[in-house]
Design a protein around this motif. Structure first.
Motif, PDB file in Angstrom:
ATOM      1  N   ARG A   1       0.831  -1.217   0.000  1.00 17.94           N
ATOM      2  CA  ARG A   1       0.000   0.000   0.000  1.00 17.94           C
ATOM      3  C   ARG A   1       0.858   1.256   0.000  1.00 17.94           C
ATOM      4  NH1 ARG A   1      -5.168  -1.361   3.864  1.00 17.94           N
ATOM      5  NH2 ARG A   1      -5.884  -3.131   2.653  1.00 17.94           N
ATOM      6  N   LYS A   2       1.985   1.210   0.702  1.00 21.16           N
ATOM      7  CA  LYS A   2       2.886   2.363   0.722  1.00 21.16           C
ATOM      8  C   LYS A   2       3.426   2.626  -0.681  1.00 21.16           C
ATOM      9  CE  LYS A   2       7.231   3.933   2.737  1.00 21.16           C
ATOM     10  NZ  LYS A   2       8.378   3.555   3.565  1.00 21.16           N
ATOM     11  N   ALA A   3       3.818   1.574  -1.383  1.00 22.50           N
ATOM     12  CA  ALA A   3       4.323   1.728  -2.762  1.00 22.50           C
ATOM     13  C   ALA A   3       3.232   2.291  -3.665  1.00 22.50           C
ATOM     14  CB  ALA A   3       4.828   0.386  -3.286  1.00 22.50           C
ATOM     15  N   GLU A   4       1.997   1.794  -3.505  1.00 20.43           N
ATOM     16  CA  GLU A   4       0.881   2.323  -4.303  1.00 20.43           C
ATOM     17  C   GLU A   4       0.664   3.804  -3.998  1.00 20.43           C
ATOM     18  OE1 GLU A   4      -2.516  -0.061  -3.402  1.00 20.43           O
ATOM     19  OE2 GLU A   4      -1.756  -1.811  -4.483  1.00 20.43           O
ATOM     20  N   TYR A   5       0.698   4.160  -2.719  1.00 21.48           N
ATOM     21  CA  TYR A   5       0.490   5.546  -2.317  1.00 21.48           C
ATOM     22  C   TYR A   5       1.599   6.444  -2.852  1.00 21.48           C
ATOM     23  CZ  TYR A   5       0.036   9.687   0.591  1.00 21.48           C
ATOM     24  OH  TYR A   5      -0.077  10.979   1.012  1.00 21.48           O
ATOM     25  N   GLN A   6       2.849   5.981  -2.734  1.00 20.27           N
ATOM     26  CA  GLN A   6       3.962   6.785  -3.242  1.00 20.27           C
ATOM     27  C   GLN A   6       3.864   6.964  -4.749  1.00 20.27           C
ATOM     28  OE1 GLN A   6       7.303   4.617  -1.617  1.00 20.27           O
ATOM     29  NE2 GLN A   6       7.487   6.030   0.106  1.00 20.27           N
ATOM     30  N   ASP A   7       3.431   5.924  -5.457  1.00 15.66           N
ATOM     31  CA  ASP A   7       3.250   6.041  -6.900  1.00 15.66           C
ATOM     32  C   ASP A   7       2.154   7.058  -7.212  1.00 15.66           C
ATOM     33  OD1 ASP A   7       3.597   5.222  -9.698  1.00 15.66           O
ATOM     34  OD2 ASP A   7       1.610   4.295  -9.456  1.00 15.66           O
ATOM     35  N   TRP A   8       1.037   6.957  -6.481  1.00 16.54           N
ATOM     36  CA  TRP A   8      -0.055   7.898  -6.695  1.00 16.54           C
ATOM     37  C   TRP A   8       0.392   9.328  -6.372  1.00 16.54           C
ATOM     38  CZ3 TRP A   8      -2.544  11.216  -3.339  1.00 16.54           C
ATOM     39  CH2 TRP A   8      -3.696  11.829  -3.823  1.00 16.54           C
ATOM     40  N   LEU A   9       1.121   9.485  -5.270  1.00 11.72           N
ATOM     41  CA  LEU A   9       1.588  10.803  -4.861  1.00 11.72           C
ATOM     42  C   LEU A   9       2.549  11.393  -5.902  1.00 11.72           C
ATOM     43  CD1 LEU A   9       1.321  12.830  -2.556  1.00 11.72           C
ATOM     44  CD2 LEU A   9       3.289  11.759  -1.480  1.00 11.72           C
ATOM     45  N   LYS A  10       3.418  10.575  -6.451  1.00  8.45           N
ATOM     46  CA  LYS A  10       4.348  11.042  -7.474  1.00  8.45           C
ATOM     47  C   LYS A  10       3.585  11.486  -8.726  1.00  8.45           C
ATOM     48  CE  LYS A  10       8.395   9.631 -10.183  1.00  8.45           C
ATOM     49  NZ  LYS A  10       8.027  10.483 -11.276  1.00  8.45           N
ATOM     50  N   ARG A  11       2.613  10.674  -9.134  1.00 13.15           N
ATOM     51  CA  ARG A  11       1.821  11.063 -10.312  1.00 13.15           C
ATOM     52  C   ARG A  11       1.053  12.352 -10.054  1.00 13.15           C
ATOM     53  NH1 ARG A  11      -2.125   7.009 -11.558  1.00 13.15           N
ATOM     54  NH2 ARG A  11      -1.726   6.069  -9.556  1.00 13.15           N
ATOM     55  N   ARG A  12       0.523  12.495  -8.844  1.00 11.80           N
ATOM     56  CA  ARG A  12      -0.209  13.715  -8.486  1.00 11.80           C
ATOM     57  C   ARG A  12       0.720  14.923  -8.503  1.00 11.80           C
ATOM     58  NH1 ARG A  12      -0.440  16.395  -3.785  1.00 11.80           N
ATOM     59  NH2 ARG A  12      -2.186  17.796  -3.455  1.00 11.80           N
ATOM     60  N   ASP A  13       1.898  14.778  -7.892  1.00 17.41           N
ATOM     61  CA  ASP A  13       2.856  15.884  -7.869  1.00 17.41           C
ATOM     62  C   ASP A  13       3.297  16.266  -9.279  1.00 17.41           C
ATOM     63  OD1 ASP A  13       2.715  16.079  -5.130  1.00 17.41           O
ATOM     64  OD2 ASP A  13       4.574  14.943  -4.767  1.00 17.41           O
ATOM     65  N   ASP A  14       3.531  15.258 -10.112  1.00 17.81           N
ATOM     66  CA  ASP A  14       3.907  15.534 -11.503  1.00 17.81           C
ATOM     67  C   ASP A  14       2.787  16.287 -12.220  1.00 17.81           C
ATOM     68  OD1 ASP A  14       6.285  14.245 -11.051  1.00 17.81           O
ATOM     69  OD2 ASP A  14       5.706  12.378 -12.086  1.00 17.81           O
TER      70      ASP A  14
END
Length: 175
Positions: A85-98
């Motif tokens: 879940r942490k990896a999924e969240y970090q991926d989502w957060l990176k896409r959001r920040d981008d």
């Protein structure tokens, strides 16, 4: 033969009571004999408990070890799920920040190409944080022209947000 019979009958009649008398005269014939040191029931209990103490302790340790292994497996499974879940969240957060960076760059570029009076009208109706971010990304000359066209109170509020963003004593905590 009749005399023999009587003696035989007499022996038969007396045999059973004589055998009983002989057995009763032997002390403890029907009782269970104990070795020299007479063991009481308390001593037997203590000896029994002493004899099974080590196996019982070993069994208890084995059960505790099995329970700990089950708990460790459960924790490992939960940790794996949390890592996933942490990896999924970090991926989502990176896409959001981008996305936000691209959106901010695009928004900044839109206001960079607008006339200062038109940009001022739109920016003063936006959230103060968004308007401040856009003005901070514009060049100083264009930012000053837009702030000059805004309502003085709104322009002062935006300038205050920009100034506090560059203040090193401002808390990094957004709350």
């Amino acid at each position: 033969m009749s005399a023999d019979m009587t003696v035989l009958q007499l022996l038969r009649r007396l045999a059973l009571p004589a055998a009983g008398l002989v057995l009763l005269s032997i002390p403890g014939a029907f009782a269970q004999e104990h070795p020299a040191g007479d063991i009481t029931s308390q001593d037997e209990i203590k000896q029994f408990c002493t004899n099974i103490a080590d196996p019982a302790r070993d069994q208890r340790y084995l059960l505790q070890k099995q329970e700990l292994e089950k708990l460790r497996a459960d924790i490992d499974a939960r940790m794996a799920e949390m890592d996933k879940r942490k990896a999924e969240y970090q991926d989502w957060l990176k896409r959001r920040d981008d996305f936000l960076k691209e959106a901010e760059a695009g928004l900044t570029e839109i206001y960079r190409k607008m006339k200062p009076d038109a940009a001022a009208i739109q920016l003063q109706d936006m959230k103060i944080e968004v308007a401040s971010a856009v003005i901070m990304r514009l060049g100083p000359r264009q930012s000053s022209l837009i702030l000059n066209e805004m309502d003085p109170q709104k322009a002062a509020a935006i300038a205050s947000v920009i100034a506090s963003a560059s203040d090193p004593n401002t808390s990094k905590d957004p709350s």
